[in-house]
Design a protein around this motif. Structure first.
Motif, PDB file in Angstrom:
ATOM      1  N   THR A  56       1.704   8.591  -9.190  1.00  0.00           N
ATOM      2  CA  THR A  56       0.510   8.181  -8.455  1.00  0.00           C
ATOM      3  C   THR A  56       0.856   7.215  -7.332  1.00  0.00           C
ATOM      4  OG1 THR A  56       0.132   6.473 -10.136  1.00  0.00           O
ATOM      5  CG2 THR A  56      -1.086   8.559 -10.369  1.00  0.00           C
ATOM      6  N   ALA A  57       1.832   6.325  -7.571  1.00  0.00           N
ATOM      7  CA  ALA A  57       2.235   5.369  -6.539  1.00  0.00           C
ATOM      8  C   ALA A  57       2.942   6.074  -5.389  1.00  0.00           C
ATOM      9  CB  ALA A  57       3.138   4.299  -7.140  1.00  0.00           C
ATOM     10  N   LEU A  58       3.785   7.052  -5.708  1.00  0.00           N
ATOM     11  CA  LEU A  58       4.476   7.778  -4.638  1.00  0.00           C
ATOM     12  C   LEU A  58       3.494   8.580  -3.795  1.00  0.00           C
ATOM     13  CD1 LEU A  58       7.804   9.096  -6.224  1.00  0.00           C
ATOM     14  CD2 LEU A  58       7.270   6.858  -5.249  1.00  0.00           C
ATOM     15  N   LEU A  59       2.534   9.215  -4.445  1.00  0.00           N
ATOM     16  CA  LEU A  59       1.550   9.992  -3.699  1.00  0.00           C
ATOM     17  C   LEU A  59       0.690   9.097  -2.813  1.00  0.00           C
ATOM     18  CD1 LEU A  59       0.446  12.561  -6.431  1.00  0.00           C
ATOM     19  CD2 LEU A  59       1.869  12.994  -4.423  1.00  0.00           C
ATOM     20  N   ALA A  60       0.405   7.902  -3.296  1.00  0.00           N
ATOM     21  CA  ALA A  60      -0.382   6.967  -2.493  1.00  0.00           C
ATOM     22  C   ALA A  60       0.418   6.447  -1.303  1.00  0.00           C
ATOM     23  CB  ALA A  60      -0.857   5.804  -3.364  1.00  0.00           C
ATOM     24  N   ALA A  61       1.724   6.295  -1.483  1.00  0.00           N
ATOM     25  CA  ALA A  61       2.570   5.731  -0.423  1.00  0.00           C
ATOM     26  C   ALA A  61       3.042   6.772   0.570  1.00  0.00           C
ATOM     27  CB  ALA A  61       3.793   5.046  -1.045  1.00  0.00           C
ATOM     28  N   GLY A  62       3.154   8.026   0.157  1.00  0.00           N
ATOM     29  CA  GLY A  62       3.758   9.056   0.992  1.00  0.00           C
ATOM     30  C   GLY A  62       2.910   9.410   2.202  1.00  0.00           C
ATOM     31  N   PRO A  93      10.719   2.442   2.848  1.00  0.00           N
ATOM     32  CA  PRO A  93      12.019   1.910   2.400  1.00  0.00           C
ATOM     33  C   PRO A  93      12.016   1.355   0.984  1.00  0.00           C
ATOM     34  CG  PRO A  93      11.484   1.142   4.618  1.00  0.00           C
ATOM     35  CD  PRO A  93      10.259   1.811   4.088  1.00  0.00           C
ATOM     36  N   ASP A  94      10.869   0.931   0.485  1.00  0.00           N
ATOM     37  CA  ASP A  94      10.836   0.301  -0.840  1.00  0.00           C
ATOM     38  C   ASP A  94      10.333   1.227  -1.934  1.00  0.00           C
ATOM     39  OD1 ASP A  94      11.709  -2.143   0.279  1.00  0.00           O
ATOM     40  OD2 ASP A  94       9.649  -2.647   0.860  1.00  0.00           O
ATOM     41  N   ASP A  95      10.026   2.464  -1.601  1.00  0.00           N
ATOM     42  CA  ASP A  95       9.464   3.406  -2.578  1.00  0.00           C
ATOM     43  C   ASP A  95      10.571   4.163  -3.307  1.00  0.00           C
ATOM     44  OD1 ASP A  95       6.839   2.777  -1.706  1.00  0.00           O
ATOM     45  OD2 ASP A  95       7.066   4.185  -0.030  1.00  0.00           O
ATOM     46  N   ALA A  96      10.359   4.401  -4.604  1.00  0.00           N
ATOM     47  CA  ALA A  96      11.285   5.186  -5.439  1.00  0.00           C
ATOM     48  C   ALA A  96      12.682   4.580  -5.442  1.00  0.00           C
ATOM     49  CB  ALA A  96      11.326   6.640  -4.984  1.00  0.00           C
ATOM     50  N   ARG A  97      12.761   3.258  -5.508  1.00  0.00           N
ATOM     51  CA  ARG A  97      14.054   2.569  -5.556  1.00  0.00           C
ATOM     52  C   ARG A  97      14.358   2.076  -6.968  1.00  0.00           C
ATOM     53  NH1 ARG A  97      15.803   5.039  -1.310  1.00  0.00           N
ATOM     54  NH2 ARG A  97      15.583   3.992   0.703  1.00  0.00           N
ATOM     55  N   GLY A  98      14.078   2.913  -7.935  1.00  0.00           N
ATOM     56  CA  GLY A  98      14.248   2.557  -9.338  1.00  0.00           C
ATOM     57  C   GLY A  98      13.188   3.301 -10.121  1.00  0.00           C
ATOM     58  N   ASP A  99      12.529   2.623 -11.063  1.00  0.00           N
ATOM     59  CA  ASP A  99      11.431   3.252 -11.790  1.00  0.00           C
ATOM     60  C   ASP A  99      10.273   3.523 -10.835  1.00  0.00           C
ATOM     61  OD1 ASP A  99      12.876   3.092 -14.120  1.00  0.00           O
ATOM     62  OD2 ASP A  99      11.985   1.183 -14.729  1.00  0.00           O
ATOM     63  N   TRP A 100       9.586   4.618 -11.035  1.00  0.00           N
ATOM     64  CA  TRP A 100       8.458   4.953 -10.170  1.00  0.00           C
ATOM     65  C   TRP A 100       7.420   5.737 -10.960  1.00  0.00           C
ATOM     66  CZ3 TRP A 100       7.969  10.252 -10.029  1.00  0.00           C
ATOM     67  CH2 TRP A 100       9.138  11.006 -10.247  1.00  0.00           C
ATOM     68  N   GLU A 101       6.196   5.656 -10.470  1.00  0.00           N
ATOM     69  CA  GLU A 101       5.096   6.437 -11.010  1.00  0.00           C
ATOM     70  C   GLU A 101       4.625   7.408  -9.932  1.00  0.00           C
ATOM     71  OE1 GLU A 101       4.032   6.529 -14.048  1.00  0.00           O
ATOM     72  OE2 GLU A 101       5.337   4.893 -14.719  1.00  0.00           O
TER      73      GLU A 101
END
Length: 291
Positions: free
Chosen positions: A126-132, A116-124
């Motif tokens: 590497t962070a999305l891949l780690a969270a997905g 729910p808190d991922d990609a809610r604005g600026d994103w990187e």
């Protein structure tokens, strides 16, 4: 030429992130086609590639017809269908395009599901891949391709196909109205023509979180109608897990071996079916009950 195709209905914030992912791609799309079914017409986000928006006035969610409309507008020889809640990672478009150059096949991207808190604005990235979170049933190679023999595991969330093949298949069957079944039917028809289903390693798209229901009671009528249509053609029941859940809830009866809507869900049943992460992000009830 690579055309990316998406459909949007009242999810402009998701569309903005989809476009941002395309802007960061190493292989840029040659165009983005957007079929807009929103209550209020959307504006095209800023991008370094052409965006064409087609309005489609509708009361429901005619996914099959909307995808066909987007494909008819596209100019590319390669079609990449990307649901509006997906963000392509920087290698995704390039991997799919290169694979289509080598293989006349139906290609699925590796979808990772965000919280729910991922990609809610600026994103990187590497962070999305780690969270997905990876899908628990669809297994992708780290690189290269893996042929998937189960046509029921085709998933229209993020896939690519040569334009000529899409047209030869007749696109999606627009008789499937609303939600459910149209992509499984497409996968089955592709299999009947001998078109391989390939899972492409490294072609990653991240699915943006949104509220959903398990089972999807808000699509009860569509699921039952589309399941009956699918069964009439293929003699198998798709979305079996959902139909079983609807039956246990007393929403569906079976008459002469076929599901019939008995009643609509109550407000309390709708509230109880509202999913939480990660269940709401990951569709584990595959069309033919593969899980």
């Amino acid at each position: 030429m690579l055309s990316v195709l998406t459909m949007v209905r009242n999810r402009e914030a998701h569309l903005i992130q989809l476009v941002e992912g395309l802007r960061r791609s190493l292989r840029k799309p040659d165009e983005l086609i957007v079929v807009d079914m929103s209550d209020t017409p959307i504006d095209a986000p800023a991008a370094g590639f052409p965006i064409r928006i087609a309005r489609m006035e509708t009361e429901g969610l005619p996914l099959a017809a909307a995808r066909n409309h987007a494909a008819a507008m596209a100019r590319g020889e390669q079609l990449l269908f990307l649901d509006v809640d997906c963000i392509a990672m920087r290698d995704c478009l390039g991997r799919l395009s290169e694979t289509l150059d080598r293989h006349d096949a139906l290609l699925c991207a590796d979808v990772r599901y965000l919280g729910p808190d991922d990609a809610r604005g600026d994103w990187e990235e590497t962070a999305l891949l780690a969270a997905g979170a990876a899908h628990p049933v669809r297994s992708f190679p780290a690189s290269g391709v893996r042929e998937e023999r189960q046509a029921g595991l085709f998933w229209s969330l993020a896939f690519a196909i040569r334009r000529a093949r899409f047209e030869a298949l007749g696109g999606f069957d627009a008789a499937f109205t609303g939600y459910g079944g149209e992509d499984t039917d497409f996968g089955y028809r592709a299999r009947e023509t001998g078109l391989p289903l390939l899972f492409v390693g490294g072609a990653i798209a991240c699915h943006q979180y949104h509220d959903s229901y398990d089972p999807p009671v808000q699509h009860l009528d569509d699921i039952v109608a589309n399941a009956r249509r699918f069964h009439a053609r293929w003699h198998e029941w798709p979305m079996g897990g959902w139909l079983d859940q609807f039956t246990r809830m007393g929403l569906v009866d079976w008459e002469a071996g076929a599901p019939v809507v008995r009643r609509q869900p109550t407000a309390a049943e709708r509230a109880a079916s509202l999913s939480t992460w990660p269940a709401s992000a990951i569709r584990v009830d595959d069309p033919l009950g593969a899980t």
